[in-house]
Scaffold this active site. Structure first.
Site, mmCIF file in Angstrom:
data_model
loop_
_atom_site.group_PDB
_atom_site.id
_atom_site.type_symbol
_atom_site.label_atom_id
_atom_site.label_comp_id
_atom_site.label_asym_id
_atom_site.label_seq_id
_atom_site.Cartn_x
_atom_site.Cartn_y
_atom_site.Cartn_z
ATOM 1 N N LYS A 1 0.822 -1.211 0.000
ATOM 2 C CA LYS A 1 0.000 0.000 0.000
ATOM 3 C C LYS A 1 0.859 1.266 0.000
ATOM 4 C CE LYS A 1 -4.049 -2.031 0.038
ATOM 5 N NZ LYS A 1 -4.900 -2.137 1.226
ATOM 6 N N ARG B 1 -3.770 -10.449 4.417
ATOM 7 C CA ARG B 1 -3.990 -10.483 2.969
ATOM 8 C C ARG B 1 -2.765 -9.888 2.282
ATOM 9 N NH1 ARG B 1 -6.105 -7.233 -1.209
ATOM 10 N NH2 ARG B 1 -7.476 -8.326 -2.655
#
Length: 286
Positions: free
Chosen positions: A231, A265
């Site tokens: 991210k 995840r």
């Protein structure tokens, strides 16, 4: 488009609760591997959209030890630039490959905010619904999940970023709304997983705050999934492109586990699993 069940694959409904229970009983957090059959996902868009590439990727993640494969056919990238697609588009991307991924034998979750797409996926044997809008975008999602009796991942999201808000209080309020929707629909509470939605509707600072204060979500008494993989907040600390953020992803995920995350995840299954196993082994020596 009407999606018909595959006659060769049993629906996942009756197996769903057991799948989640088994995953949460693992000695280390379960690892969910990302499989994007999309042209525009932020990290790997276009790499696995062809069915043979998607299957090869799924097999590789299984060889690396993945516990869940999370397949998505619409980019929900947490930054500007993702192109919304119709349910028809998602189904067209999923139909050539989904049943074959399920047949590989590892639990599969469907990453979609559309009830029609989730219904098709469950008919193909998918075990878990993963809704990036936490049951709050498609009014048909909660009744579908309740009817099928499958686990659901409820992710925090926002339409826009607001640097001025307390992001943890915003998550708590969002999840309470989601849980109210779930209760009214008849979704069993023990089938719900919360996801803070790292990067979604959040500044980089808010994403880091959400991770640092993740244990605040423990008040709900529900398992937590964290997907910080590659991210953009990582680049705010250490400038990097998505494929250069493995170390930052692992750091974020290890902290998330310390704060209570039970499912991670990730795009990088082998490396993440190794980090989780080593951390757990060290912790066991205290």
């Amino acid at each position: 488009m009407n999606a018909s069940p595959s006659p060769s694959v049993a629906p996942a409904g009756s197996a769903g609760p057991g799948v989640l229970r088994t995953l949460l009983e693992r000695p280390v957090p379960a690892v969910m591997g990302v499989l994007n059959v999309t042209p525009d996902s932020f990290s790997d868009g276009g790499q696995f959209i062809a069915p043979d590439q998607a299957l090869a990727r799924a097999r590789a993640m299984i060889a690396d030890g993945v516990d869940i494969i999370d397949i998505g056919a619409e980019s929900t990238r947490p930054y500007k630039g993702a192109q919304p697609v119709t349910a028809r588009d998602e189904l067209a991307r999923l139909m050539p490959v989904l049943a074959e991924v399920v047949a590989l034998g590892v639990p599969v979750s469907i990453d979609s905010m559309k009830a029609e797409v989730v219904a098709f996926a469950l008919d193909q044997g998918v075990a878990i619904a993963n809704d990036v809008w936490g049951l709050q975008r498609d009014a048909g999602m909660a009744p579908l999940v309740a009817e099928r009796g499958v686990p659901v991942i409820v992710m925090h999201n926002r339409d826009s970023v607001d640097p001025a808000i307390d992001i943890v209080q915003d998550m708590i309020a969002f999840f309470q709304r989601s849980l109210d929707i779930a209760a009214r629909a008849g979704i069993a509470r023990d089938l719900i997983v919360l996801d803070p939605g790292i990067g979604f509707g959040k500044t980089a600072e808010q994403s880091m705050t959400a991770l640092a204060r993740l244990d605040a979500l423990g008040a709900f008494g529900l398992p937590i999934l964290v997907g910080a993989s590659r991210k953009r907040f990582i680049a705010s600390v250490s400038p990097s492109e998505p494929q250069e953020r493995l170390a930052g992803s692992i750091a974020a995920h290890l902290i998330a586990v310390q704060r209570g995350a039970k499912i991670i995840r990730t795009h990088d299954v082998a490396e993440t699993l190794q980090a989780l196993r080593v951390a757990a082994a060290i912790e066991s020596k205290q």
